[in-house]
Design an enzyme around this catalytic site. Sequence first.
Site, PDB file in Angstrom:
ATOM      1  N   LYS A  53       0.841  -1.206   0.000  1.00  0.00           N
ATOM      2  CA  LYS A  53       0.000   0.000   0.000  1.00  0.00           C
ATOM      3  C   LYS A  53       0.878   1.258   0.000  1.00  0.00           C
ATOM      4  O   LYS A  53       0.638   2.202  -0.755  1.00  0.00           O
ATOM      5  CB  LYS A  53      -0.938  -0.017   1.214  1.00  0.00           C
ATOM      6  CG  LYS A  53      -2.060  -1.041   1.058  1.00  0.00           C
ATOM      7  CD  LYS A  53      -2.860  -1.265   2.326  1.00  0.00           C
ATOM      8  CE  LYS A  53      -3.853  -2.404   2.096  1.00  0.00           C
ATOM      9  NZ  LYS A  53      -4.616  -2.801   3.280  1.00  0.00           N
ATOM     10  N   GLN A  97      -4.427  -1.414   9.548  1.00  0.00           N
ATOM     11  CA  GLN A  97      -4.465  -2.750   8.945  1.00  0.00           C
ATOM     12  C   GLN A  97      -5.129  -3.743   9.900  1.00  0.00           C
ATOM     13  O   GLN A  97      -4.775  -3.832  11.074  1.00  0.00           O
ATOM     14  CB  GLN A  97      -3.025  -3.201   8.624  1.00  0.00           C
ATOM     15  CG  GLN A  97      -2.946  -4.515   7.864  1.00  0.00           C
ATOM     16  CD  GLN A  97      -3.569  -4.448   6.469  1.00  0.00           C
ATOM     17  OE1 GLN A  97      -3.416  -3.465   5.751  1.00  0.00           O
ATOM     18  NE2 GLN A  97      -4.284  -5.487   6.101  1.00  0.00           N
ATOM     19  N   ASP A 120     -10.687   3.497   3.978  1.00  0.00           N
ATOM     20  CA  ASP A 120     -11.154   2.114   3.825  1.00  0.00           C
ATOM     21  C   ASP A 120     -12.684   2.073   3.717  1.00  0.00           C
ATOM     22  O   ASP A 120     -13.249   1.065   3.287  1.00  0.00           O
ATOM     23  CB  ASP A 120     -10.726   1.275   5.041  1.00  0.00           C
ATOM     24  CG  ASP A 120      -9.540   0.367   4.739  1.00  0.00           C
ATOM     25  OD1 ASP A 120      -9.289   0.097   3.547  1.00  0.00           O
ATOM     26  OD2 ASP A 120      -8.883  -0.081   5.699  1.00  0.00           O
TER      27      ASP A 120
END
Length: 281
Positions: A53, A97, A120
Amino acid sequence: MSAKIIDGNALAKQVRSEIATRTSALVAKGIKPGLAVLLVGEDPASQVYVRNKVKACEDVGMFSILERHSADLTEANLLKRIDELNKDPQIHGILVQLPLPKHIDSHRVIEAIAPEKDVDGFHVANAGALMIGAPLFRPCTPYGCMKMLESIDYPIRGARAVVIGASNIVGKPMAMLLLQAGATVTICNSKTKDLTAHTKEADILLVATGKPKMVTADMVKPGAVVIDVGINRLPDGKLCGDVDFDSVKEIAGAITPVPGGVGPMTITMLLLNTLEAAERI
Ligand code: NAD
């Protein structure tokens, strides 16, 4: 007849180049889109995901920070760090995460992220906004799947769509996006009776179960578009999806491979969400 293969790597490359162009236009105005990625603990798969990422951000000219915290980080300290990042003008997107170590309540952590930095799209404010059709951010994986359908000009309006899997990060938001695009949507889960009766009706079949190769050719309507979200590691070390690619490609009209399908699109949509967060400033 063999299905058209929807190449996630090629599409991701194209979308990332558009993102890079928009990023440099924003940088020229003095705003460099910034993503903060927080990792707690040493889960090997998560380490790979966060590295990818951050690298993807750098490749399109964005600013990014990767913070690795030890597995014994307290929930209070993680919340404190998120609060600082919420106030940091260099950071437009914050990603924690998952999964987090067991002593940390992931729901509380996600809710601590400012909704306008929740790239997200997991915060309840964004999940709720998605439900009413006005999301700030669409969760990256379903958003990427929609881009893949768009890339083949699939007429979603009026199509029968079946989503297998009802998780908060893939199945449910996927169903919402398809519904908003005008599909008639069925969501199946592990309790669904006679799964094949549903999947056989699908013009668009989207599979996100985490069960390797569970969708076989006899479950698919001839000509259907099959999107395989699954990423599973087989005992021989190879990756495979939730769809039995070799048999299903002989009956589907179009299909995404694993690897090289939905995976590269997920990170691409994270970049797009971060860019859009910065463009809103
Ligand atoms: P999850 O475990 O949270 O949810 C799985 C869902 O599938 C549940 O709703 C469950 O009821 C349903 N299910 C399980 N077995 C079933 C069966 N036999 N029949 C019908 N429904 C069944 O999983 P998730 O987080 O949504 O992830 C699903 C898969 O997608 C995993 O393989 C994961 O690795 C992968 N994934 C890939 C990406 C990507 O970027 N490509 C992103 C997220 C998840």
